[in-house]
Structures are given as structure tokens and as C-alpha cells.
Design a protein around this motif. Structure first.
Motif, PDB file in Angstrom:
ATOM      1  N   VAL A  78       5.004   6.896  -8.992  1.00  0.00           N
ATOM      2  CA  VAL A  78       4.872   6.079 -10.191  1.00  0.00           C
ATOM      3  C   VAL A  78       3.488   6.311 -10.767  1.00  0.00           C
ATOM      4  CG1 VAL A  78       6.514   4.313  -9.451  1.00  0.00           C
ATOM      5  CG2 VAL A  78       4.089   4.085  -8.837  1.00  0.00           C
ATOM      6  N   ASP A  79       3.305   5.888 -11.997  1.00  0.00           N
ATOM      7  CA  ASP A  79       2.015   6.053 -12.657  1.00  0.00           C
ATOM      8  C   ASP A  79       1.021   4.968 -12.270  1.00  0.00           C
ATOM      9  OD1 ASP A  79       2.773   8.337 -14.417  1.00  0.00           O
ATOM     10  OD2 ASP A  79       4.203   6.860 -15.173  1.00  0.00           O
ATOM     11  N   GLY A  80       1.539   3.804 -11.884  1.00  0.00           N
ATOM     12  CA  GLY A  80       0.660   2.708 -11.528  1.00  0.00           C
ATOM     13  C   GLY A  80       1.395   1.649 -10.745  1.00  0.00           C
ATOM     14  N   ALA A  81       0.637   0.846 -10.005  1.00  0.00           N
ATOM     15  CA  ALA A  81       1.240  -0.213  -9.194  1.00  0.00           C
ATOM     16  C   ALA A  81       0.308  -1.412  -9.173  1.00  0.00           C
ATOM     17  CB  ALA A  81       1.498   0.274  -7.766  1.00  0.00           C
ATOM     18  N   VAL A  82       0.906  -2.584  -8.962  1.00  0.00           N
ATOM     19  CA  VAL A  82       0.129  -3.802  -8.743  1.00  0.00           C
ATOM     20  C   VAL A  82       0.661  -4.476  -7.500  1.00  0.00           C
ATOM     21  CG1 VAL A  82       1.608  -5.205 -10.268  1.00  0.00           C
ATOM     22  CG2 VAL A  82      -0.726  -5.965  -9.753  1.00  0.00           C
ATOM     23  N   GLY A  83      -0.258  -4.900  -6.635  1.00  0.00           N
ATOM     24  CA  GLY A  83       0.122  -5.592  -5.412  1.00  0.00           C
ATOM     25  C   GLY A  83      -0.454  -6.986  -5.378  1.00  0.00           C
ATOM     26  N   VAL A  84       0.313  -7.904  -4.830  1.00  0.00           N
ATOM     27  CA  VAL A  84      -0.119  -9.289  -4.693  1.00  0.00           C
ATOM     28  C   VAL A  84      -0.118  -9.643  -3.214  1.00  0.00           C
ATOM     29  CG1 VAL A  84       0.308 -11.695  -5.336  1.00  0.00           C
ATOM     30  CG2 VAL A  84       0.956  -9.845  -6.906  1.00  0.00           C
ATOM     31  N   SER A  85      -1.248 -10.100  -2.700  1.00  0.00           N
ATOM     32  CA  SER A  85      -1.342 -10.573  -1.323  1.00  0.00           C
ATOM     33  C   SER A  85      -0.904  -9.473  -0.353  1.00  0.00           C
ATOM     34  CB  SER A  85      -0.517 -11.855  -1.175  1.00  0.00           C
ATOM     35  OG  SER A  85      -0.838 -12.526   0.023  1.00  0.00           O
TER      36      SER A  85
ATOM     37  N   GLU B 115      -2.655   4.602 -10.702  1.00  0.00           N
ATOM     38  CA  GLU B 115      -3.497   3.420 -10.828  1.00  0.00           C
ATOM     39  C   GLU B 115      -3.010   2.353  -9.856  1.00  0.00           C
ATOM     40  OE1 GLU B 115      -3.408   2.160 -14.881  1.00  0.00           O
ATOM     41  OE2 GLU B 115      -4.440   3.930 -15.642  1.00  0.00           O
ATOM     42  N   PHE B 116      -3.933   1.657  -9.230  1.00  0.00           N
ATOM     43  CA  PHE B 116      -3.548   0.612  -8.278  1.00  0.00           C
ATOM     44  C   PHE B 116      -4.358  -0.645  -8.556  1.00  0.00           C
ATOM     45  CE2 PHE B 116      -3.496  -1.617  -4.171  1.00  0.00           C
ATOM     46  CZ  PHE B 116      -2.130  -1.622  -3.911  1.00  0.00           C
ATOM     47  N   TYR B 117      -3.659  -1.732  -8.850  1.00  0.00           N
ATOM     48  CA  TYR B 117      -4.277  -3.012  -9.168  1.00  0.00           C
ATOM     49  C   TYR B 117      -3.928  -4.052  -8.106  1.00  0.00           C
ATOM     50  CZ  TYR B 117      -4.635  -0.956 -13.862  1.00  0.00           C
ATOM     51  OH  TYR B 117      -4.913  -0.131 -14.929  1.00  0.00           O
ATOM     52  N   VAL B 118      -4.808  -4.997  -7.918  1.00  0.00           N
ATOM     53  CA  VAL B 118      -4.504  -6.145  -7.075  1.00  0.00           C
ATOM     54  C   VAL B 118      -4.674  -7.420  -7.895  1.00  0.00           C
ATOM     55  CG1 VAL B 118      -5.154  -4.987  -4.939  1.00  0.00           C
ATOM     56  CG2 VAL B 118      -6.866  -6.327  -6.178  1.00  0.00           C
ATOM     57  N   ALA B 119      -3.861  -8.397  -7.584  1.00  0.00           N
ATOM     58  CA  ALA B 119      -3.938  -9.697  -8.251  1.00  0.00           C
ATOM     59  C   ALA B 119      -4.678 -10.683  -7.361  1.00  0.00           C
ATOM     60  CB  ALA B 119      -2.537 -10.225  -8.539  1.00  0.00           C
ATOM     61  N   VAL B 120      -5.576 -11.437  -7.955  1.00  0.00           N
ATOM     62  CA  VAL B 120      -6.295 -12.504  -7.259  1.00  0.00           C
ATOM     63  C   VAL B 120      -6.238 -13.758  -8.131  1.00  0.00           C
ATOM     64  CG1 VAL B 120      -7.863 -10.901  -6.092  1.00  0.00           C
ATOM     65  CG2 VAL B 120      -8.511 -11.868  -8.300  1.00  0.00           C
ATOM     66  N   THR B 121      -6.538 -14.892  -7.529  1.00  0.00           N
ATOM     67  CA  THR B 121      -6.606 -16.139  -8.293  1.00  0.00           C
ATOM     68  C   THR B 121      -8.055 -16.603  -8.396  1.00  0.00           C
ATOM     69  OG1 THR B 121      -4.382 -16.840  -7.638  1.00  0.00           O
ATOM     70  CG2 THR B 121      -5.884 -18.553  -8.421  1.00  0.00           C
TER      71      THR B 121
END
Length: 341
Positions: free
Chosen positions: A87-94, A164-170
Motif C-alpha cells: 500500500v502507499d500508506g498506513a495508519v496504526g492505532v495502539s 507512509e506510516f502514521y500513528v494515532a495518539v490522543t
């Protein structure tokens, strides 16, 4: 290095526009290619919009869920073993961030390997870790000792992979999600993964720059909207709950209100998390019906504790992810090639 409410890379090129006359010729060229050729070269991601050709990016959204994340790891390992699933990009949570980073580094089997090997090590997880360190998942062990010494994280491969790899935070002070693009897999990136996976009540607040952060799932559990907003028009969503799952109000709210009493916006986000989560799953279902999202999920509830130490149970969840990945492999290939249009 630190972005206020948005990821690094804002303003980077998201789409590629092609002149109309070239677009017509290019579409004819794509039409004569076999589906396999389109999948290999990613050409089916070009589509016509208002007389122009635009590159539609393929994205990946990884839900969290503690040890349910081993289901996700099973899926990703099969993809890496088979090759060609990119894939071109991903986002992961926790847990989606903690396990998903291995997809970018290309380390087949690493996620299940260290979880089995250190499942009973108090430094990794458990109530003794919580008592002695303040983190139920030991921060020093998980994000320093393990990736640097015991099961080395391949930072070179991570950095060289163009995905691209992103992470989600609060953000505790705003109660809203923030997204950070990780670039090198080094100590700084590991801090963001730690923040993304730091559960309220049983983890220290993670301070990065001026931000005070905890688990990304508090504010945005399955950030499909985020990926679409960054130009990812087709997304695979790996969920760790089965179809039909409805989240209920958190039973730990009384403890949350005490632990986060200085952060009323974060408490409010926790109080409404079940509403946010159920809205997100409804939206994902809409996108799935529209053909712009492909959802991978377990067949039934995984029923595994975050502190599970039994190797058979860990392998059960991981192997179920592998089974689902193998069963859906050709559908995933077709989706990424534009075959569901």
C-alpha cells in the motif's frame, strides 16, 4: 519534529494530475492490460475525474485492541510472505501501531515471535510491571530493550520503505486525535508508538515536546476519515472485532475520571468513546458498500486478554489472522488493483 494536530508532511504532493490528451491514451493503454499486470504495476489506481487522470492512493487502517492485534499481525505476515501486497500508506492505532510497524520494516514473524517468547516476562507486561514501573506494558522493555537488543527492529528497512506510516495518539489537553508520520523507526518514532499504545489508568502519560499523550483509540479508534483526508481513496481496514460488534460505555470510567481528573477533555472523549467507535464502524460499512474500503475482520470475537501469557492462545489469535488473510488474498489483490470498481 512535532506537529500540532497534524502530521509532518502536510502540503506534500497527494495526487498526480495528467493532461487530458495523455489521459485518454493512458486509459486505453490500461484497458488492454491484464488484471495481474495492473496489480503488479498499480496502474488500476488511475481514474478519470473531470477530464483529468488522478493517482488514487491505496491505504491501510489498523485498529488496535491489545493482544487482538496478533490477528492483524497474522494478516500482515501472510501478505509479506506472499509478496506483492503493498500500500502507499498506513495508519496504526495502539496495538495497530505497535504491530503494524513491522509491515513497513518487512519483518515477517517478528510480532508473534517476541510476544510468545516474552509473554511471561514481567518486564514486558503484567501487574508486576504496573506495580514496579507504572506501565502495565513495560515502556523501557517494549520500546528500548526489545527493539534495540532482543528482537532488533530493522530501522534501515523501515526508513527505506516508501510506504507512509502514521500513528494515532490522543492529546489529553484537547481530547482530540493527533497523527504523526514516522520516518526512521528510531527512538523518537518509538516514543510515538508508545504514546499510541499507552492505555489510560494503567500507563504513564507520555510527554513528547509540549504534548501530553495517551492511547490513540481514545479519540479515533479506526481512522479511515484521516486516511481519506490525506488522499487515500481506497483503503483496506483491518479490524480486530467481528462484524456486528457494538461497543458499550466503558465500565472503567470511574477510574478514568480519577486518573485523568486534570484533563477534562480527555475524560469527555473517554465518556463518548463508544459513540465515536460505533459511528466509525457505521461509516466503514458505508465505504465498504461503496467499494472504496475493503474490510478484514475476525470471524468471531477473539476473546483474548491483553495480559494473556498462554502460548496456545496467542498462536490461536495469530493463526486466525493468517487463515482470514489466506482466504481473502485474491480479493485483496483485486481490490488494490481496482477490481472492485
Amino acid at each position: 519534529m512535532f506537529g500540532g494536530g497534524r502530521s509532518d508532511g502536510a502540503g506534500e504532493c497527494e495526487n498526480v494530475a495528467v493532461p487530458v490528451n495523455f489521459a485518454f491514451s493512458f486509459r486505453l493503454f490500461c484497458d488492454i492490460l491484464t488484471e495481474n499486470t495492473r496489480a503488479n504495476f498499480g496502474l488500476a489506481r488511475f481514474f478519470s475525474e473531470n477530464g483529468r487522470m488522478t493517482l488514487m492512493k491505496n491505504g491501510l487502517v489498523l485498529e488496535g485492541g491489545g493482544m487482538r492485534g496478533l490477528f492483524t499481525m497474522g494478516v500482515l505476515d501472510v501478505w509479506m510472505e506472499q509478496g506483492g501486497i503493498t500500500v502507499d500508506g498506513a495508519v496504526g492505532v495502539s496495538a495497530g501501531a505497535a504491530f503494524g510497524c513491522n509491515f513497513k520494516s518487512g519483518q515477517i514473524g517478528r510480532g508473534i515471535r517476541y510476544n510468545v517468547r516474552y509473554a511471561k516476562d514481567w518486564r514486558y507486561k503484567g501487574y508486576l510491571s504496573w506495580l514496579l514501573t507504572g506501565d502495565i506494558f513495560g515502556a523501557k522493555f517494549c520500546y528500548e530493550t526489545l527493539p534495540r537488543e532482543l528482537d532488533i527492529f530493522d530501522t534501515d528497512a523501515f526508513q527505506n520503505n516508501p510506504m507512509e506510516f502514521y500513528v494515532a495518539v490522543t492529546n489529553l489537553e484537547t481530547g482530540k486525535a493527533m497523527f504523526k508520520r514516522l520516518r526512521d523507526g528510531g527512538a523518537g518514532d518509538m516514543m510515538w508508538i508508545r504514546a499510541s499504545a499507552s492505555l489510560p489508568v494503567v500507563s504513564h502519560i507520555v510527554r513528547i515536546g509540549r504534548y501530553k499523550l495517551l492511547d490513540g483509540g481514545i479519540a479515533d479508534s479506526i481512522p479511515l476519515h484521516f486516511m481519506e483526508g490525506r488522499g487515500y481513496g481506497r483503503n483496506i481496514v483491518i479490524k480486530t472485532q467481528p462484524e456486528g460488534f457494538v461497543k458499550e460505555k466503558n465500565k472503567m470510567l470511574p477510574l478514568v475520571r480519577i486518573a485523568l481528573r486534570n484533563y477534562p477533555k480527555a475524560v469527555e472523549a473517554m465518556e463518548k468513546r463508544h459513540i465515536m467507535y460505533n459511528r466509525e464502524t457505521a461509516y466503514i460499512a458505508e465505504r465498504e458498500a461503496a467499494g472504496t474500503a475493503y474490510v478484514i475482520r475476525p470471524d468471531a470475537s477473539l476473546n483474548i486478554s491483553n495480559l494473556e501469557t498462554n502460548e496456545d492462545e496467542l498462536m490461536r489469535v495469530y493463526n486466525h489472522g493468517r487463515e482470514v488473510a489466506e482466504r481473502t488474498l485474491e480479493e485483496v489483490r483485486a481490490f488494490l488493483a481496482g477490481g472492485s470498481d
